[in-house]
Design a protein around this motif. Sequence first.
Motif, PDB file in Angstrom:
ATOM      1  N   LYS A 611     -61.166 -59.933  41.572  1.00 40.52           N
ATOM      2  CA  LYS A 611     -61.312 -58.487  41.772  1.00 40.52           C
ATOM      3  C   LYS A 611     -60.585 -57.701  40.684  1.00 40.52           C
ATOM      4  CE  LYS A 611     -62.133 -58.270  46.782  1.00 40.52           C
ATOM      5  NZ  LYS A 611     -61.584 -57.831  48.085  1.00 40.52           N
ATOM      6  N   SER A 612     -59.432 -58.226  40.284  1.00 36.24           N
ATOM      7  CA  SER A 612     -58.692 -57.517  39.232  1.00 36.24           C
ATOM      8  C   SER A 612     -59.438 -57.564  37.901  1.00 36.24           C
ATOM      9  CB  SER A 612     -57.296 -58.124  39.074  1.00 36.24           C
ATOM     10  OG  SER A 612     -57.354 -59.411  38.476  1.00 36.24           O
ATOM     11  N   ILE A 613     -60.198 -58.656  37.687  1.00 36.06           N
ATOM     12  CA  ILE A 613     -60.949 -58.783  36.438  1.00 36.06           C
ATOM     13  C   ILE A 613     -62.137 -57.835  36.413  1.00 36.06           C
ATOM     14  CG2 ILE A 613     -62.399 -60.350  35.075  1.00 36.06           C
ATOM     15  CD1 ILE A 613     -60.573 -62.637  35.973  1.00 36.06           C
ATOM     16  N   VAL A 614     -62.814 -57.721  37.552  1.00 35.67           N
ATOM     17  CA  VAL A 614     -64.048 -56.924  37.563  1.00 35.67           C
ATOM     18  C   VAL A 614     -63.787 -55.463  37.918  1.00 35.67           C
ATOM     19  CG1 VAL A 614     -65.407 -58.946  38.184  1.00 35.67           C
ATOM     20  CG2 VAL A 614     -64.564 -57.458  40.002  1.00 35.67           C
ATOM     21  N   ALA A 615     -62.565 -55.161  38.364  1.00 34.03           N
ATOM     22  CA  ALA A 615     -62.280 -53.780  38.755  1.00 34.03           C
ATOM     23  C   ALA A 615     -62.331 -52.849  37.550  1.00 34.03           C
ATOM     24  CB  ALA A 615     -60.904 -53.703  39.423  1.00 34.03           C
ATOM     25  N   GLU A 616     -62.745 -51.623  37.778  1.00 34.01           N
ATOM     26  CA  GLU A 616     -62.782 -50.607  36.724  1.00 34.01           C
ATOM     27  C   GLU A 616     -61.511 -49.754  36.802  1.00 34.01           C
ATOM     28  OE1 GLU A 616     -64.887 -50.302  34.383  1.00 34.01           O
ATOM     29  OE2 GLU A 616     -66.419 -51.723  35.033  1.00 34.01           O
ATOM     30  N   PRO A 617     -60.899 -49.439  35.679  1.00 36.18           N
ATOM     31  CA  PRO A 617     -59.690 -48.600  35.702  1.00 36.18           C
ATOM     32  C   PRO A 617     -60.015 -47.195  36.214  1.00 36.18           C
ATOM     33  CG  PRO A 617     -60.459 -48.935  33.455  1.00 36.18           C
ATOM     34  CD  PRO A 617     -61.266 -49.843  34.314  1.00 36.18           C
ATOM     35  N   GLU A 618     -59.107 -46.679  37.034  1.00 32.99           N
ATOM     36  CA  GLU A 618     -59.321 -45.350  37.622  1.00 32.99           C
ATOM     37  C   GLU A 618     -58.341 -44.351  37.025  1.00 32.99           C
ATOM     38  OE1 GLU A 618     -59.714 -45.225  41.894  1.00 32.99           O
ATOM     39  OE2 GLU A 618     -60.033 -47.402  41.940  1.00 32.99           O
ATOM     40  N   LEU A 619     -58.846 -43.182  36.727  1.00 26.13           N
ATOM     41  CA  LEU A 619     -58.030 -42.122  36.133  1.00 26.13           C
ATOM     42  C   LEU A 619     -56.909 -41.727  37.088  1.00 26.13           C
ATOM     43  CD1 LEU A 619     -57.913 -40.273  33.597  1.00 26.13           C
ATOM     44  CD2 LEU A 619     -59.197 -38.585  34.938  1.00 26.13           C
ATOM     45  N   GLY A 620     -55.676 -41.670  36.576  1.00 24.14           N
ATOM     46  CA  GLY A 620     -54.542 -41.239  37.370  1.00 24.14           C
ATOM     47  C   GLY A 620     -53.872 -42.331  38.163  1.00 24.14           C
ATOM     48  N   VAL A 621     -54.387 -43.559  38.110  1.00 27.13           N
ATOM     49  CA  VAL A 621     -53.819 -44.668  38.886  1.00 27.13           C
ATOM     50  C   VAL A 621     -52.793 -45.407  38.033  1.00 27.13           C
ATOM     51  CG1 VAL A 621     -54.312 -46.855  40.061  1.00 27.13           C
ATOM     52  CG2 VAL A 621     -55.899 -44.917  40.258  1.00 27.13           C
ATOM     53  N   ILE A 622     -51.699 -45.843  38.681  1.00 27.86           N
ATOM     54  CA  ILE A 622     -50.619 -46.557  38.005  1.00 27.86           C
ATOM     55  C   ILE A 622     -50.825 -48.068  38.171  1.00 27.86           C
ATOM     56  CG2 ILE A 622     -48.129 -47.017  38.010  1.00 27.86           C
ATOM     57  CD1 ILE A 622     -47.761 -44.084  38.882  1.00 27.86           C
ATOM     58  N   TYR A 623     -50.673 -48.826  37.079  1.00 29.08           N
ATOM     59  CA  TYR A 623     -50.864 -50.276  37.090  1.00 29.08           C
ATOM     60  C   TYR A 623     -49.651 -50.963  36.474  1.00 29.08           C
ATOM     61  CZ  TYR A 623     -55.831 -49.120  37.742  1.00 29.08           C
ATOM     62  OH  TYR A 623     -57.023 -48.627  38.211  1.00 29.08           O
ATOM     63  N   ASN A 624     -49.409 -52.214  36.917  1.00 34.35           N
ATOM     64  CA  ASN A 624     -48.437 -53.073  36.255  1.00 34.35           C
ATOM     65  C   ASN A 624     -49.120 -53.723  35.054  1.00 34.35           C
ATOM     66  OD1 ASN A 624     -46.299 -52.684  38.107  1.00 34.35           O
ATOM     67  ND2 ASN A 624     -47.275 -54.125  39.526  1.00 34.35           N
ATOM     68  N   GLY A 625     -48.425 -53.823  33.928  1.00 32.51           N
ATOM     69  CA  GLY A 625     -49.040 -54.386  32.745  1.00 32.51           C
ATOM     70  C   GLY A 625     -48.066 -55.159  31.890  1.00 32.51           C
TER      71      GLY A 625
END
Length: 706
Positions: A611-625
């Motif tokens: 799911k993390s691979i196919v998920a699309e980045p969302e504007l305003g969302v915070i992610y660990n990287g």
Amino acid sequence: MFDIYKKELNWGGKKLVFETGKIARQADGAVMASLGDTTVLCTVVGARSPKPGLDFFPLTVNYQEKTFAAGKIPGGFFKREGRPTEKETLVSRLIDRPIRPLFAKGFRNETQVICTVLSHDLENDPDIVAMIGASAALTISGLPFLGPIGGCRVGYKDGEYVLNPLQHEVADSDLDLVMAGTREGVLMVESEATALSEDIMLGAVMFGHKACQDVIDLIIELAEACAKEPRDIPPEPPEVEKVTAKLKKSITKDLQKAYKVADKVKRQELIAVAKEKGVQLFETEEEVNAAKGALKSLEADIVRGSILDTGVRIDGRDTKTVRPIVSEVGILPRAHGSALFTRGETQALVVTTLGTGQDEQIIDALEGEYRENFMLHYNFPPYSVGEAGRLGGAGRREIGHGKLAWRAIRPLLPKKEDFPYTLRVVSEVTESNGSSSMATVCGTSMSLMDAGVPLSQPCAGIAMGLIKEGDRFAVLSDILGDEDHLGDMDFKVAGTEQGITSLQMDIKITSITEEIMQVALQQAKDGRLHILSEMERAINQGREGVSDHAPRVTTLTINKDKIRDIIGPGGKVIREICESTGAKIDIDDEGVVKVAAVDNEAGQAAIQWIKSIVAEPELGVIYNGKVVKTVDFGAFVNFLGPRDGLVHISELLPGRVNKTTDVVKVDDEVKVKVIGFDDRGKVKLSMRLVDQDTGEDLEEQGQEDS
């Protein structure tokens, strides 16, 4: 140079052609049979004299498919056809069964029938062409063959019977039935159906029998033009009558006493003693050989006469009673599903294993490669009949019995989309005295339900027999091995409460009538319903969940464009997921992803990874990287599966940053917020808007403070 004889017929809207005289002229009979653009060369050769001492007819039938027939090169390393495929074995049996009873009694010459597929139009199945071509070759060969036979395939769609449906039409039909018969009656039936009634099945057989008459007429026309002179059948040795009379006088009472013993082992012991007593009455080899043949006839007369005269069978039952049944499930603790079905002295231990798409069987057929997600393997070890014998690969009988049970169960299985498992069922016949293939059907039904497979209905099977002398006949339910051996018919019927899913009939006499078939089908229905009621004591529907030892399969649907991301270069990503989590992953071309794992945590970890691979980045969302690269103008951060985004140098800290590496280095764990996308779809990230310790959104916090 060639004396060519050719006959053709418009058969069900297709051209059927028989031609002889050009190819394989040294065979006793050779016919090129064609239906549409499917062509089969059928040859027959019979030895000129019998082998000494044989008390059986040595007939061999071989059906073989050449891949050039469909314009293909064989797979594998050697690039040539190898051992017979399952289909070749099954079709060989299909041809053997109706022709074997039609050879003259006493003919013992070694005979071989070879049917070779030379052309396949991928529409007309070569099995029917091979069957009727073999009949034509036998009829013109001069061998003592009391044919010809005709054969055809019958479908059933929208309440109508269909003669010889094309291969793609069979898939949409409610019935796939192959039958063969003479002008007088039916000899062989093999079918798979979607729980059709007895009347519909009988109607299909008679529809096929009527359609075969034109083929029989065509073969007779060919034989009248070019058949070889019939061979003489050696007369019965003069000592046979004398030997038979002596045996009857000496051991009839012993055999009658033996056949009144219900227990199979004790009965066989008494029969063996009586036979030994009979053989010892003679001295010369000719008399001993004659005695062995006469003993079988004497046994048949005793058993058959007793049943017709009294209605009482070897084990004391009447003609309709089914032997006692014991049904058990869940008897193997680690198996995904298991059942033990015992009917009298016949017993099958049936085990189900649930697998994933990677376990599907890949079949390379003339029609093309396809995958099979339901396999049923039948094993008949020698100990099941109290014998010591050689163990080897599956023989023709085992393949045929397994396929019969497979046909009975397959129409009842859930769709692959609803139950995304590969199913392998193994039936180990642990005792046999009667139909072990029908015990396999019953055991398979219970074993699948024990494994949590949601069958539409339970399925049971029963084997029927026939004793026929003149106008008198008796149909026997749930036949014993001796009744099968000494009887005239083996009629197996499998199905549910609603109807028949599979039917197989073999006749040892020249044919049977519609009346006998009607009686047998009704009697089989009564027996089948009784067996189903006994099976219900153990289980009557699929368990709610699969075994703790079976893999759990979760299905996801992703955008087809994302398939390459999950697989990765050279399969690197999907291999890493499987190795790290222990799950199995299957992806098809439509974007359907199946994740299978016995451990639920492993399965969920793999699912989240995907799911993390196919998920699309969302504007305003915070992610660990993680920082993967630093450049003068900022840092590239991997933050969502395989996706990287750019943190511009101005977005590293709230104040001015002179050098990127003063703030971050490669492999640093950071928290980033999606702040936009450029014209090429690249993701813009920010670190200065996120508290790197708590992960709080500083931009939102600032707005609240203001």
